[in-house]
Design a protein around this motif. Sequence first.
Motif, mmCIF file in Angstrom:
data_model
loop_
_atom_site.group_PDB
_atom_site.id
_atom_site.type_symbol
_atom_site.label_atom_id
_atom_site.label_comp_id
_atom_site.label_asym_id
_atom_site.label_seq_id
_atom_site.Cartn_x
_atom_site.Cartn_y
_atom_site.Cartn_z
ATOM 1 N N ARG B 266 -11.839 -8.639 -0.008
ATOM 2 C CA ARG B 266 -10.440 -9.144 0.191
ATOM 3 C C ARG B 266 -9.744 -8.189 -0.540
ATOM 4 N NH1 ARG B 266 -10.573 -13.712 3.504
ATOM 5 N NH2 ARG B 266 -8.359 -13.699 3.452
ATOM 6 N N THR B 267 -9.853 -7.915 -1.839
ATOM 7 C CA THR B 267 -9.154 -7.021 -2.639
ATOM 8 C C THR B 267 -8.900 -5.626 -1.955
ATOM 9 O OG1 THR B 267 -10.355 -7.941 -4.301
ATOM 10 C CG2 THR B 267 -8.432 -6.629 -5.144
ATOM 11 N N SER B 268 -9.936 -5.248 -1.453
ATOM 12 C CA SER B 268 -9.973 -3.800 -0.918
ATOM 13 C C SER B 268 -8.780 -3.851 0.040
ATOM 14 C CB SER B 268 -11.210 -3.390 -0.289
ATOM 15 O OG SER B 268 -12.237 -3.083 -1.470
ATOM 16 N N LYS B 269 -9.061 -4.811 1.164
ATOM 17 C CA LYS B 269 -8.216 -4.834 2.386
ATOM 18 C C LYS B 269 -6.711 -5.099 1.609
ATOM 19 C CE LYS B 269 -11.411 -6.500 5.608
ATOM 20 N NZ LYS B 269 -11.874 -8.002 5.935
ATOM 21 N N LEU B 270 -6.198 -5.713 0.715
ATOM 22 C CA LEU B 270 -4.939 -6.082 0.409
ATOM 23 C C LEU B 270 -4.591 -4.754 -0.259
ATOM 24 C CD1 LEU B 270 -2.817 -8.023 0.284
ATOM 25 C CD2 LEU B 270 -3.870 -8.936 -1.983
ATOM 26 N N LEU B 271 -5.658 -4.014 -1.076
ATOM 27 C CA LEU B 271 -5.078 -2.663 -1.589
ATOM 28 C C LEU B 271 -4.832 -1.719 -0.876
ATOM 29 C CD1 LEU B 271 -7.199 -2.048 -4.478
ATOM 30 C CD2 LEU B 271 -5.045 -1.445 -4.437
ATOM 31 N N PHE B 272 -5.264 -1.908 0.388
ATOM 32 C CA PHE B 272 -5.323 -1.092 1.700
ATOM 33 C C PHE B 272 -3.858 -0.986 2.042
ATOM 34 C CE2 PHE B 272 -5.739 0.664 5.986
ATOM 35 C CZ PHE B 272 -6.021 1.921 5.634
ATOM 36 N N PHE B 273 -3.711 -2.131 2.291
ATOM 37 C CA PHE B 273 -2.290 -2.685 3.185
ATOM 38 C C PHE B 273 -1.087 -2.406 2.047
ATOM 39 C CE2 PHE B 273 1.015 -5.877 3.447
ATOM 40 C CZ PHE B 273 1.374 -5.555 4.557
ATOM 41 N N VAL B 274 -1.195 -2.618 0.847
ATOM 42 C CA VAL B 274 -0.208 -2.444 -0.297
ATOM 43 C C VAL B 274 0.032 -0.772 -0.449
ATOM 44 C CG1 VAL B 274 0.091 -2.561 -3.004
ATOM 45 C CG2 VAL B 274 -0.429 -4.405 -1.668
ATOM 46 N N ARG B 275 -1.075 0.005 -0.449
ATOM 47 C CA ARG B 275 -1.007 1.289 -0.441
ATOM 48 C C ARG B 275 -0.080 2.029 0.681
ATOM 49 N NH1 ARG B 275 -6.609 2.664 -2.112
ATOM 50 N NH2 ARG B 275 -6.404 2.938 -4.428
ATOM 51 N N ALA B 276 -0.377 1.387 2.147
ATOM 52 C CA ALA B 276 0.143 2.131 3.050
ATOM 53 C C ALA B 276 1.776 1.411 3.154
ATOM 54 C CB ALA B 276 -0.215 1.135 4.499
ATOM 55 N N LEU B 277 2.291 0.077 2.424
ATOM 56 C CA LEU B 277 3.259 -0.207 2.525
ATOM 57 C C LEU B 277 4.050 0.655 1.315
ATOM 58 C CD1 LEU B 277 5.526 -2.421 3.434
ATOM 59 C CD2 LEU B 277 4.516 -3.981 1.687
ATOM 60 N N LEU B 278 3.370 0.852 0.373
ATOM 61 C CA LEU B 278 3.954 1.519 -0.770
ATOM 62 C C LEU B 278 4.458 3.128 -0.136
ATOM 63 C CD1 LEU B 278 2.004 1.415 -4.151
ATOM 64 C CD2 LEU B 278 4.452 1.443 -3.692
ATOM 65 N N GLU B 279 3.616 3.703 0.440
ATOM 66 C CA GLU B 279 3.567 5.069 1.159
ATOM 67 C C GLU B 279 4.781 4.928 1.895
ATOM 68 O OE1 GLU B 279 0.368 7.293 2.488
ATOM 69 O OE2 GLU B 279 2.119 8.789 2.763
ATOM 70 N N ILE B 280 4.968 4.133 2.908
ATOM 71 C CA ILE B 280 6.142 4.208 4.009
ATOM 72 C C ILE B 280 7.434 3.962 3.195
ATOM 73 C CG2 ILE B 280 6.194 1.653 4.574
ATOM 74 C CD1 ILE B 280 6.696 2.840 7.523
ATOM 75 N N THR B 281 7.295 3.156 1.981
ATOM 76 C CA THR B 281 8.616 2.765 1.166
ATOM 77 C C THR B 281 9.004 4.032 0.598
ATOM 78 O OG1 THR B 281 7.735 0.633 1.240
ATOM 79 C CG2 THR B 281 9.673 1.033 -0.324
ATOM 80 N N ARG B 282 8.091 4.745 -0.146
ATOM 81 C CA ARG B 282 8.270 5.978 -0.815
ATOM 82 C C ARG B 282 8.995 7.015 0.011
ATOM 83 N NH1 ARG B 282 3.396 6.168 -3.937
ATOM 84 N NH2 ARG B 282 4.181 4.742 -5.473
ATOM 85 N N ILE B 283 8.325 7.285 1.152
ATOM 86 C CA ILE B 283 8.710 8.277 2.210
ATOM 87 C C ILE B 283 10.282 7.906 2.617
ATOM 88 C CG2 ILE B 283 8.520 9.388 4.561
ATOM 89 C CD1 ILE B 283 5.694 8.639 4.189
ATOM 90 N N LYS B 284 10.672 6.644 2.660
ATOM 91 C CA LYS B 284 11.988 6.346 3.158
ATOM 92 C C LYS B 284 12.931 6.524 2.141
ATOM 93 C CE LYS B 284 11.074 2.282 6.130
ATOM 94 N NZ LYS B 284 10.771 0.832 6.098
ATOM 95 N N LEU B 285 12.333 6.431 0.949
ATOM 96 C CA LEU B 285 13.403 6.480 -0.296
ATOM 97 C C LEU B 285 13.594 7.985 -0.579
ATOM 98 C CD1 LEU B 285 12.429 3.324 -2.659
ATOM 99 C CD2 LEU B 285 14.756 4.023 -1.463
ATOM 100 N N SER B 286 12.290 8.662 -0.380
ATOM 101 C CA SER B 286 12.531 9.981 -0.948
ATOM 102 C C SER B 286 13.547 11.027 -0.328
ATOM 103 C CB SER B 286 11.248 10.917 -0.803
ATOM 104 O OG SER B 286 10.938 10.943 0.538
ATOM 105 N N LYS B 287 14.366 11.602 -1.017
ATOM 106 C CA LYS B 287 15.780 12.295 -0.605
ATOM 107 C C LYS B 287 15.154 13.528 0.281
ATOM 108 C CE LYS B 287 19.233 10.614 -3.629
ATOM 109 N NZ LYS B 287 18.405 9.916 -4.619
ATOM 110 N N ASP B 288 14.376 14.450 -0.467
ATOM 111 C CA ASP B 288 13.741 15.181 0.579
ATOM 112 C C ASP B 288 12.434 15.525 0.207
ATOM 113 O OD1 ASP B 288 16.247 17.464 -1.151
ATOM 114 O OD2 ASP B 288 14.763 16.377 -1.912
#
Lengths: 127, 441
Positions: B266-288
Amino acid sequence: MPKILIIDDDPDIVEGMRVVLESKNYVVTNAKNAEEGIKKAKEEKPDLVILDVMMETKDSGFEAARQIKKENRNVPIIMLTAIKEKLGFDFKNEAGDEEWLPVDDYLDKPLKPQELISKVESFLKNK
Amino acid sequence: MNNPGEYENLVERIFWLTRLRWIAIAGVIIVLIFTSFVFKLSLPYFYLYAIVGVLGLYNLIFYFVLKDTRNKKPEGSFSTANRIANLQISFDLACLSGIIHYSGGIENPFIFYFIFHMIIASILLSRRAAFLQATFAAIMFGSVVISEYANVIAHYDLGGFISLSQHNNPIYISGTFFVFMSTLYIAIYMATSISKRLRQREKMLYEANELLKEKDRLKSEYVLRVTHDIKEHLSAIQGCLDPVLTGITGELNTKQSDLVQRAVSRTSKLLFFVRALLEITRIKLSKDLKMEYFSMKDTVKEAVAAVEMKAQNKNVSISSSVTLGADKIKGAREYILETIENILANSVKYTPQGGRVHINVDDKGDSLFLQVKDTGIGIPEDELPRIFEEFYRASNAKEIERDGTGLGLSIAKQIVERHKGRIWVESELGKGTTINIILPK
């Protein structure tokens, strides 16, 4: 036995890694922040350093890596970070040496025990 | 009036004016042909065509100057564009006055075509500049009329169209000129009132949009902070559970091992999800994104290698082809690699045993065309428009795989769009899916 220094402000992460590394008979020592890490790297002369990137400030991990390498250029440093997080950093030119990077490898947390052991072994074998 | 986005608007509108002028030139030529061959009016056609030639010439020059200004975007390009607009309209008014003079002066009913320029000036320029243009038109036209009246310049009769020449009738002249001038000013007044209101609304929309963007950014920052914290805790949990599960801390009995295994999973699944969410958010926030040249061929090879095992285990064949010339590309390699890997992994996941997955990269001149085709389960047609939405998962995908973040394609879309590319999907239920990506070199 080789000595490994873990620099991380999260005691639970440190404990998890310590258990894994000690099961392979490595000597594990740790530091809670960059400053203490640099000091311990100097005093205790570890054979390998595992360093967390997200400490007090965004690049304090990299700064610590540079300080440690300044003292001992041959000590391998494994940085704990997602590969994407490092994309924003570019230290090659700052050091004035094209080939030189303050860290030797990046690993994303959490590390699977087997992953951690094989990574550490591969670095210490080369020594 | 100089808010961001307005410069692009102005340039866009001047280009529109340039296009209109070509139509006007064609119109004048057609009218001239008619007057000479059908109505058989005797006019100084040489001068008239010469003016048309001048119109065409400066239209061409302005077109290139404008294109140059737009590409360079130097400081103060807004005022350059503004000056170009002003100059063009003034030139047009002068040309129109010339055409009117050589084709009957005040007797030519085309004098009311000056109105079109008043409307254009009201759209392109400030109210003050538009009124100045109206005054300029009145002066130009007025001097033609007065000069013709005073015999300073020749008057060209529209014999056959108007039987009795009026160019030396002072009452007719002053009356027509008054109507002419008032029409211009009223047209400017009305058109600028409308365009002023439109500009205000445009500005409001722009500001509202900026506010929304700022709010969205704050939301993303919030998500980033929260997800990052969650990930730290999850990492610690997993870091402590893993050594226990692997038996480093001593053998576990079956029940203990089973429970820890569940917790780790369960922790792995949650981590996978959190990583994906982190990634998309980071891309959205990165200026270039950090862009560099890299080999598409190697990247595709690496992505294929990453999913090859999974494909083999499922007996799904996976193949790739990269056309010559479609290799070198500028972009953020890590992100592009991840995008291709994600799409391939998806294809493999949703393609039944014995199926095929093929990735093809073609050279399209200034861009690359990537296609990932599979013979998988496909996506229901009514769900296709939602497939790139965050957290959205197709109904038939959920049946095959219960867990999934629903973020894979959203991340791919973010990455492709940050490269100024385009991504779209074609699919037939039960037959397969094709993901298409265009990436500028």
